[in-house]
Scaffold this motif. Structure first.
Motif, PDB file in Angstrom:
ATOM      1  N   PRO A 339       0.896  -1.021   0.222  1.00 41.91           N
ATOM      2  CA  PRO A 339       0.059   0.254  -0.056  1.00 41.91           C
ATOM      3  C   PRO A 339       0.623   1.815   0.047  1.00 41.91           C
ATOM      4  CG  PRO A 339      -0.579  -1.751   1.666  1.00 41.91           C
ATOM      5  CD  PRO A 339       0.256  -2.166   1.539  1.00 41.91           C
ATOM      6  N   ALA A 340       0.293   2.168  -0.350  1.00 39.78           N
ATOM      7  CA  ALA A 340       1.152   3.285  -0.675  1.00 39.78           C
ATOM      8  C   ALA A 340       1.109   4.204   1.031  1.00 39.78           C
ATOM      9  CB  ALA A 340       0.558   4.534  -1.579  1.00 39.78           C
ATOM     10  N   SER A 341       1.968   4.566   1.270  1.00 38.88           N
ATOM     11  CA  SER A 341       1.462   5.739   2.554  1.00 38.88           C
ATOM     12  C   SER A 341       1.175   6.874   2.018  1.00 38.88           C
ATOM     13  CB  SER A 341       3.265   5.446   2.973  1.00 38.88           C
ATOM     14  OG  SER A 341       4.377   6.357   2.289  1.00 38.88           O
ATOM     15  N   SER A 342       0.714   7.425   2.819  1.00 35.91           N
ATOM     16  CA  SER A 342      -0.255   8.633   2.954  1.00 35.91           C
ATOM     17  C   SER A 342      -0.686   9.345   1.369  1.00 35.91           C
ATOM     18  CB  SER A 342       1.284  10.280   2.717  1.00 35.91           C
ATOM     19  OG  SER A 342       1.895   9.497   1.448  1.00 35.91           O
ATOM     20  N   PHE A 343      -1.674   8.333   1.881  1.00 35.57           N
ATOM     21  CA  PHE A 343      -2.485   7.958   0.043  1.00 35.57           C
ATOM     22  C   PHE A 343      -3.407   8.700   0.110  1.00 35.57           C
ATOM     23  CE2 PHE A 343      -6.872   4.807  -0.528  1.00 35.57           C
ATOM     24  CZ  PHE A 343      -6.050   5.617  -2.298  1.00 35.57           C
ATOM     25  N   ASP A 344      -4.053   9.405  -0.962  1.00 31.71           N
ATOM     26  CA  ASP A 344      -4.991  10.251  -0.830  1.00 31.71           C
ATOM     27  C   ASP A 344      -5.867   9.985  -2.775  1.00 31.71           C
ATOM     28  OD1 ASP A 344      -6.953  11.972  -1.540  1.00 31.71           O
ATOM     29  OD2 ASP A 344      -5.335  14.141  -1.388  1.00 31.71           O
ATOM     30  N   PRO A 345      -7.109   8.939  -1.925  1.00 33.07           N
ATOM     31  CA  PRO A 345      -8.032   8.287  -3.701  1.00 33.07           C
ATOM     32  C   PRO A 345      -8.344   9.937  -4.493  1.00 33.07           C
ATOM     33  CG  PRO A 345      -9.469   8.325  -1.875  1.00 33.07           C
ATOM     34  CD  PRO A 345      -7.842   8.748  -1.078  1.00 33.07           C
ATOM     35  N   ALA A 346      -8.519  10.894  -3.967  1.00 32.94           N
ATOM     36  CA  ALA A 346      -9.163  12.184  -4.619  1.00 32.94           C
ATOM     37  C   ALA A 346      -8.477  12.585  -5.416  1.00 32.94           C
ATOM     38  CB  ALA A 346      -9.737  13.379  -3.269  1.00 32.94           C
ATOM     39  N   ASP A 368       2.540   4.972 -12.867  1.00 29.39           N
ATOM     40  CA  ASP A 368       3.434   5.918 -11.558  1.00 29.39           C
ATOM     41  C   ASP A 368       1.618   5.160 -11.235  1.00 29.39           C
ATOM     42  OD1 ASP A 368       5.377   6.171 -12.960  1.00 29.39           O
ATOM     43  OD2 ASP A 368       5.007   8.494 -12.841  1.00 29.39           O
ATOM     44  N   ILE A 369       0.367   5.777 -10.998  1.00 27.52           N
ATOM     45  CA  ILE A 369       0.068   5.520  -9.927  1.00 27.52           C
ATOM     46  C   ILE A 369      -1.205   4.018 -10.210  1.00 27.52           C
ATOM     47  CG2 ILE A 369      -2.595   6.295  -8.986  1.00 27.52           C
ATOM     48  CD1 ILE A 369      -2.164   9.017 -10.831  1.00 27.52           C
ATOM     49  N   VAL A 370      -1.440   3.389 -10.543  1.00 26.29           N
ATOM     50  CA  VAL A 370      -1.811   2.418 -11.066  1.00 26.29           C
ATOM     51  C   VAL A 370      -0.757   1.013 -10.191  1.00 26.29           C
ATOM     52  CG1 VAL A 370      -2.635   0.438 -11.731  1.00 26.29           C
ATOM     53  CG2 VAL A 370      -3.483   2.848 -12.045  1.00 26.29           C
ATOM     54  N   ASN A 375      -4.250  -2.629  -3.994  1.00 23.18           N
ATOM     55  CA  ASN A 375      -5.851  -3.494  -5.035  1.00 23.18           C
ATOM     56  C   ASN A 375      -6.505  -2.504  -4.248  1.00 23.18           C
ATOM     57  OD1 ASN A 375      -7.901  -4.569  -5.932  1.00 23.18           O
ATOM     58  ND2 ASN A 375      -7.040  -5.946  -7.328  1.00 23.18           N
ATOM     59  N   ALA A 376      -6.283  -2.567  -2.752  1.00 25.87           N
ATOM     60  CA  ALA A 376      -7.462  -1.903  -2.458  1.00 25.87           C
ATOM     61  C   ALA A 376      -7.524  -0.397  -2.767  1.00 25.87           C
ATOM     62  CB  ALA A 376      -7.830  -2.931  -0.522  1.00 25.87           C
ATOM     63  N   GLN A 377      -6.293  -0.103  -2.280  1.00 23.71           N
ATOM     64  CA  GLN A 377      -6.556   1.151  -2.718  1.00 23.71           C
ATOM     65  C   GLN A 377      -6.930   1.884  -3.878  1.00 23.71           C
ATOM     66  OE1 GLN A 377      -2.629   2.054  -1.745  1.00 23.71           O
ATOM     67  NE2 GLN A 377      -2.224   3.327  -0.040  1.00 23.71           N
ATOM     68  N   ARG A 378      -6.927   1.116  -5.305  1.00 22.82           N
ATOM     69  CA  ARG A 378      -7.008   0.631  -6.474  1.00 22.82           C
ATOM     70  C   ARG A 378      -9.051   1.026  -6.678  1.00 22.82           C
ATOM     71  NH1 ARG A 378      -3.768  -3.257  -8.408  1.00 22.82           N
ATOM     72  NH2 ARG A 378      -1.083  -3.421  -7.893  1.00 22.82           N
ATOM     73  N   GLN A 379      -9.362  -0.321  -5.343  1.00 20.21           N
ATOM     74  CA  GLN A 379     -10.689  -0.156  -6.165  1.00 20.21           C
ATOM     75  C   GLN A 379     -11.238   1.903  -4.621  1.00 20.21           C
ATOM     76  OE1 GLN A 379     -12.015  -2.278  -7.420  1.00 20.21           O
ATOM     77  NE2 GLN A 379      -9.795  -3.221  -7.057  1.00 20.21           N
ATOM     78  N   LEU A 412      -4.974  -4.545 -12.963  1.00 18.11           N
ATOM     79  CA  LEU A 412      -4.448  -4.136 -11.922  1.00 18.11           C
ATOM     80  C   LEU A 412      -5.431  -3.254 -11.561  1.00 18.11           C
ATOM     81  CD1 LEU A 412      -0.843  -3.223 -12.962  1.00 18.11           C
ATOM     82  CD2 LEU A 412      -1.455  -4.765 -10.578  1.00 18.11           C
ATOM     83  N   MET A 413      -7.008  -3.058 -11.843  1.00 17.97           N
ATOM     84  CA  MET A 413      -7.674  -2.041 -11.308  1.00 17.97           C
ATOM     85  C   MET A 413      -9.041  -3.278 -10.889  1.00 17.97           C
ATOM     86  SD  MET A 413      -7.147   1.248 -11.356  1.00 17.97           S
ATOM     87  CE  MET A 413      -8.403   1.543 -10.311  1.00 17.97           C
ATOM     88  N   LEU A 414      -8.989  -4.485 -11.704  1.00 14.97           N
ATOM     89  CA  LEU A 414     -10.100  -5.422 -11.037  1.00 14.97           C
ATOM     90  C   LEU A 414      -9.630  -5.683 -10.031  1.00 14.97           C
ATOM     91  CD1 LEU A 414     -10.092  -7.139 -14.145  1.00 14.97           C
ATOM     92  CD2 LEU A 414     -11.942  -5.778 -13.523  1.00 14.97           C
TER      93      LEU A 414
END
Length: 652
Positions: A339-346, A368-370, A375-379, A412-414
């Motif tokens: 998981p990426a640290s300091s994650f900001d989905p928006a 770079d993002i994906v 995977n949880a962050q991508r969802q 990767l996005m699924l």
């Protein structure tokens, strides 16, 4: 000590007659290569030294120089090397490894890890005599770091150390110096006990500890030392296989091993080779080499083991030990994507929209993002994209990307369950079924993952996965897949009493009709827990004196064979099974991109780090490097390759 070599002293040996035979074979125009190779390979090394002396006194010439003059290429290298004493041959190999442009680390590792104290001592003396310099100084000048230190320790290996070492995890740590001290100075018997003790305490095999904690040439050297402590013949069987498999043959390695082991343990090496690769060393050499060179190597190899059925005791013991280690240890699974640290989905959703808006697409921004989110962050990004921008991220990505890059990014996005369901669907749609994909997915997923995949399949395709399998496959193969798709494999540790009974049932089934045999194998291999099966396969060796892998390869065929074989490989070492699948997906003509994408996407958050280590160990090349080279063709922009390499993580 039973003699396990293939080359022995010739009876009624007459060095002068042999010297004359060789002289006549080289006289005049052209040389009689057959006479030379038959004579040289049917005398022991000690006898060859007598022939060299007799040749000089009879003809006043140096036999080795004459052979060099008369012969050419690999055949010349092989015959001339056979004429040197083992110590001088090793000395020359080390000298060549450190003196040319660049260092041949693999050669240094092989010789230093596998020779006993007496052989090393004699080599050191021979080196000084032949080159007038000190072998230790030459190695130090040409190597560095822990790799250098360990080579020096192996060179100086004190004859034996008596103070026993208490093997406890806390004393090992990641301290390379400890690894060096222990592995470099203890007797083989003692170290085997240390390994067993270490496995009990840490539930990790010593090999896995090394793979987890070390890297580069130092890691390769330490693994070689451990492999030689476990079984020198198995170490050489692996080296021989690597020297011949793939494109081209590493002839120097092949020559060096065939010569150096022909009077020591070639019979054991042959046996280990057949155990591990289901093919005799004899046949592999026959398929891989040609001419007089081939004939000489086959003489050194001795017989063809594919003609024999049963195991020799040595191989049965090794097979038993391999399963025992596998059943005692747990592999610490390590992902390459976290998981990426300091994650900001928006912010990610906005950045993705920006990368796809207007004219042209910013692929780098998308990758770079994906590739650097879990995977949880991508969802979360998918949901935020919808709620924030009112758009479907998957649709946008599909319209902006193409070919393999699109497949990889969408994969990767699924969610894992959606991705597995889609891969199962792809494996069955259109003309022809991709049985390997069906096997790989159903064999390697946990019950939980299979249940989630079933639900995703039903939701996505309005049909049950089981029905789809039944309409696309048939016979015993269909039954195996249906059994696996239930996701009802037992969980939990081995039940020893039941494992013995299961092993006996499998052994008995081997003598039954093939239909009955396949049903019996299915009832055990598709239902028991992996830890339990490790024990079953270990006891199977004891019941039948055969390895389960050999039986499956020999007695079964087609998809049924492939399915059972995949189960056994996964039970033995799942990361190694995936490493093998990745290798097959990329080697040869064209890349099987679907398989490559499927494995990289589905394993990057589970055990891709372990898969990488197994890949390097088995194929002598890092997964990173292999992907780089094998995906060049057809990937014009390099974006697909870049994404795969990001998922792969580092170089090994």
């Amino acid at each position: 000590m039973v003699f396990r070599g293939t080359v022995t002293d010739a009876p009624d040996f007459d060095p002068s007659a042999d010297a004359e035979g060789l002289y006549n074979a080289m006289k005049g125009i052209g040389s009689d290569k057959e006479t030379i190779l038959d004579l040289v390979t049917s005398r022991s090394n000690a006898q060859r030294q007598e022939i060299i002396a007799a040749y000089k006194s009879s003809f006043g010439q140096d036999l080795i120089e004459d052979l060099k003059y008369e012969l050419t290429g690999k055949f010349e290298r092989l015959i001339v090397s056979l004429m040197r004493t083992p110590a001088y041959h090793d000395a020359k190999e080390i000298h060549d490894a450190v003196k040319g442009a660049g260092t041949n680390e693999k050669c240094l590792i092989e010789i230093m890890a596998s020779r006993n104290n007496k052989q090393i001592h004699e080599m050191v003396e021979a080196y000084k005599d032949a080159y007038g310099s000190d072998i230790e100084e030459d190695i130090i000048a040409d190597t560095s770091g822990h790799f250098k230190k360990m080579l020096v320790v192996l060179l100086q290996r004190s004859i034996q150390s008596t103070d026993l070492y208490a093997a406890g995890e806390e004393q090992w740590g990641t301290d390379e110096a400890k690894f060096i001290m222990i592995l470099g100075n203890r007797s083989v018997t003692h170290l085997r006990m240390v390994f067993d003790e270490y496995e009990k305490i840490t539930e990790l095999s010593i090999e896995d500890s090394i793979k987890n904690e070390l890297s580069g040439d130092f890691e390769t050297l330490m693994l070689a030392v451990v492999q030689c402590i476990r079984s020198v013949p198995m170490f050489f069987a692996r080296r021989l296989y690597k020297s011949m498999k793939g494109l081209g043959t590493a002839d120097n390695t092949l020559i060096r091993i065939m010569i150096s082991r022909s009077e020591i343990d070639m019979l054991d090496i042959r046996e280990c080779f057949r155990l591990r690769y289901e093919k005799s060393l004899y046949n592999m050499i026959k398929d891989d080499t040609s001419g007089d060179y081939k004939r000489t190597l086959l003489n050194l190899c001795g017989g063809d083991d594919d003609l024999a059925g049963e195991f020799f005791p040595e191989a049965a013991q090794i097979a038993y030990k391999m399963w025992e280690i596998s059943s005692m240890t747990k592999v610490q699974l390590r992902p390459t994507v976290r998981p990426a640290s300091s994650f900001d989905p928006a912010a990610d959703a906005q950045a993705l929209r920006k990368a796809m808006k207007g004219f042209g697409t910013d692929e780098d921004a998308i990758i770079d993002i994906v590739a650097q989110r879990s995977n949880a962050q991508r969802q979360e990004i998918r949901q935020t994209f919808k709620s924030l921008l009112g758009r479907d991220l998957m649709k946008d990505l599909k319209s902006e990307l193409s070919k393999n890059l699109e497949r990889l990014i969408i994969g990767l996005m699924l969610s894992p369950a959606e991705f597995d369901a889609k891969m199962m669907r792809k494996a069955m749609e259109g003309a022809g079924t991709d049985e390997h994909a069906l096997i790989e997915i159903l064999v390697t997923r946990s019950n939980e993952e299979i249940h989630a995949m079933n639900a995703a399949y039903q939701a996505g395709y309005k049909k049950s996965l089981e029905e789809a399998i039944q309409s696309e496959t048939s016979g015993h193969f269909c039954r195996i897949l249906v059994s696996l798709v239930q996701g009802a494999r037992e969980e939990g540790p081995a039940d020893l009493e039941r494992a013995n009974a299961d092993a006996q049932e499998l052994a008995d089934a081997c003598n039954a009709e093939s239909d009955d045999m396949e049903m019996k194998f299915m009832s055990i291999l598709c239902t028991r827990s992996f830890p339990h099966l490790r024990k079953v396969f270990q006891e199977f060796v004891r019941c039948s004196n055969k390895d389960i892998e050999q039986i499956i390869k020999k007695e079964m065929s087609g998809d049924v064979k492939n399915a059972f074989y995949a189960i056994v490989c996964s039970v033995k070492n799942q990361p190694s099974y995936f490493a093998d699948r990745l290798y097959k997906a990329m080697k040869g003509l064209g890349t099987d991109d679907r398989a490559l994408i499927r494995i990289m996407v589905s394993r990057c958050e589970i055990d891709l780090f372990n898969i990488r280590k197994e890949f390097k160990d088995t194929h002598d090349v890092s997964l990173h490097e292999f992907i780089q080279v094998e995906t060049m063709i057809g990937d014009t922009s390099g974006d697909y390759r870049k994404t795969l390499l990001m998922l792969c993580g580092g170089e090994d």
